[in-house]
Design an enzyme around this catalytic site. Structure first.
Site, PDB file in Angstrom:
ATOM      1  CD  GLU A 197      42.492  43.627  33.088  1.00 28.82           C
ATOM      2  OE1 GLU A 197      42.367  43.941  34.286  1.00 28.82           O
ATOM      3  OE2 GLU A 197      42.772  42.463  32.708  1.00 28.82           O
TER       4      GLU A 197
ATOM      5  CG  HIS B 109      49.675  46.370  40.337  1.00 27.57           C
ATOM      6  ND1 HIS B 109      50.270  45.156  40.599  1.00 27.57           N
ATOM      7  CD2 HIS B 109      48.372  46.103  40.038  1.00 27.57           C
ATOM      8  CE1 HIS B 109      49.363  44.189  40.480  1.00 27.57           C
ATOM      9  NE2 HIS B 109      48.214  44.739  40.132  1.00 27.57           N
TER      10      HIS B 109
END
Length: 334
Positions: free
Chosen positions: A69, A138
């Site tokens: 990321e 998540h």
């Protein structure tokens, strides 16, 4: 919905499809726009938002990336300051801390540091929402954590029409915008105007008019708040619902106008009650309207815990309709 351009007609779409329509429209209109992220090309994105874009625009403009990321956002910033308009997909907002430095230290500050000479037109899209099976890695709701950083705009669309219009505004903005997309809303259907239109960033929407209580919320919690308002109507309590749509900048004028009318306020969020969005909203309302309120501003948010995997534990952690109704009844009874 406010649109900058009159449109000829409407199509019924899901939020997921409306986001894709915005990406497709802007990629066709502006060759500087491209999409990048994990699984956005061949797979079509973690939630199918970028499905079909690879076939339409090719691998130069729809790019799968390594699982990093920090690298993804760093590359996007470099592209942006060199004239491109990258749109990054970070699959889950739980992963945003991995690129926090790139977003808040570099993307958000570069325009300021260059004296307004170099903009950073980057959009970072990410899913938020606590759900069974998502677990601690998540299934977070950390949208409120980015509010304190100057230079960032933050949007959280709730309807298909707003999803397209807000995302088009974000892509065209000269500086970084975070787009938080609720897991609970991807499948929600609604009319979406054809063609080119924008919804302004920083303008809230009054989803329901009322006179007894203002509830301010955003994202997927709008579904629970709307259901709670229907139940409260049966008890002769008239609720006004403010959908923020934008977290930064906040539309203080719309919020305060509503609370000044109802004289009662509740802020509801899927994120943690400690710090974040509900704390900022409550403080802002109290500072401006303290002497006019019939009771304290009520904060309704998730417990200060990591998101669990278990469905029953998720239900216990995140406020439900019964919680919202109960707190509203207590506030009105004061």
């Amino acid at each position: 919905m406010e649109a900058s351009v009159a449109t000829a007609g409407f199509k019924e779409m899901r939020v997921q499809e409306a986001l894709r329509d915005a990406l497709r429209h802007e990629m066709a209109r502006d060759k500087r726009v491209f999409v990048m992220g994990e699984d956005v090309a061949m797979f079509g994105g973690a939630y199918g938002v970028t499905r079909g874009l690879l076939q339409e625009f090719g691998e130069q403009r729809v790019r799968d990336t390594p699982i990093s990321e920090a690298a993804i956002v760093g590359l996007a910033i470099g592209a942006a300051i060199n004239g491109m308009r990258p749109i990054v997909e970070i699959q889950f907002c739980d992963l945003l801390p991995l690129c926090m430095d790139q977003i808040v230290t570099h993307a958000a500050r570069y325009y300021y540091q260059t004296g307004g000479k170099i903009p950073v037109p980057i959009v970072v899209r990410s899913k938020f929402g606590t759900r069974a099976g998502g677990g601690p890695s998540h299934s977070s709701c950390n949208h409120g954590a980015f509010i304190p950083f100057p230079g960032l705009k933050i949007i959280a669309p709730t309807t298909p029409a707003d999803a397209k219009g807000l995302l088009l505004s974000a892509i065209r903005d000269p500086n970084p915008v975070l787009c938080f997309e609720s897991h609970h809303l991807y499948g929600v259907k609604g009319p979406v105007p054809d063609g080119d239109y924008t919804v302004p960033i920083g303008v809230a929407a009054v989803r329901r008019a009322g006179k007894d209580l203002t509830i301010v919320t955003c994202g997927g919690m709008i579904l629970k708040v709307e259901e709670a308002a229907e139940r409260l109507k049966e008890k002769k309590i008239d609720v006004e619902i403010i959908d923020l749509r934008s977290l930064a900048p906040l539309d203080k004028e719309t919020i305060l106008k509503s609370v000044a009318k109802t004289r009662r306020a509740m802020v509801v969020d899927e994120g943690p009650i400690v710090g974040g969005l509900v704390a900022e909203l409550a403080a802002m309302i109290q500072e401006n309207l303290f002497s006019d309120l019939k009771g304290p501003v009520v904060r309704v948010g998730a417990h200060h815990l990591p998101p669990p995997h278990s469905g029953p534990l998720v239900d216990a952690m995140v406020p439900g309709v019964e919680k919202i109704v109960g707190e509203a009844l207590r506030l009105v009874a004061r």
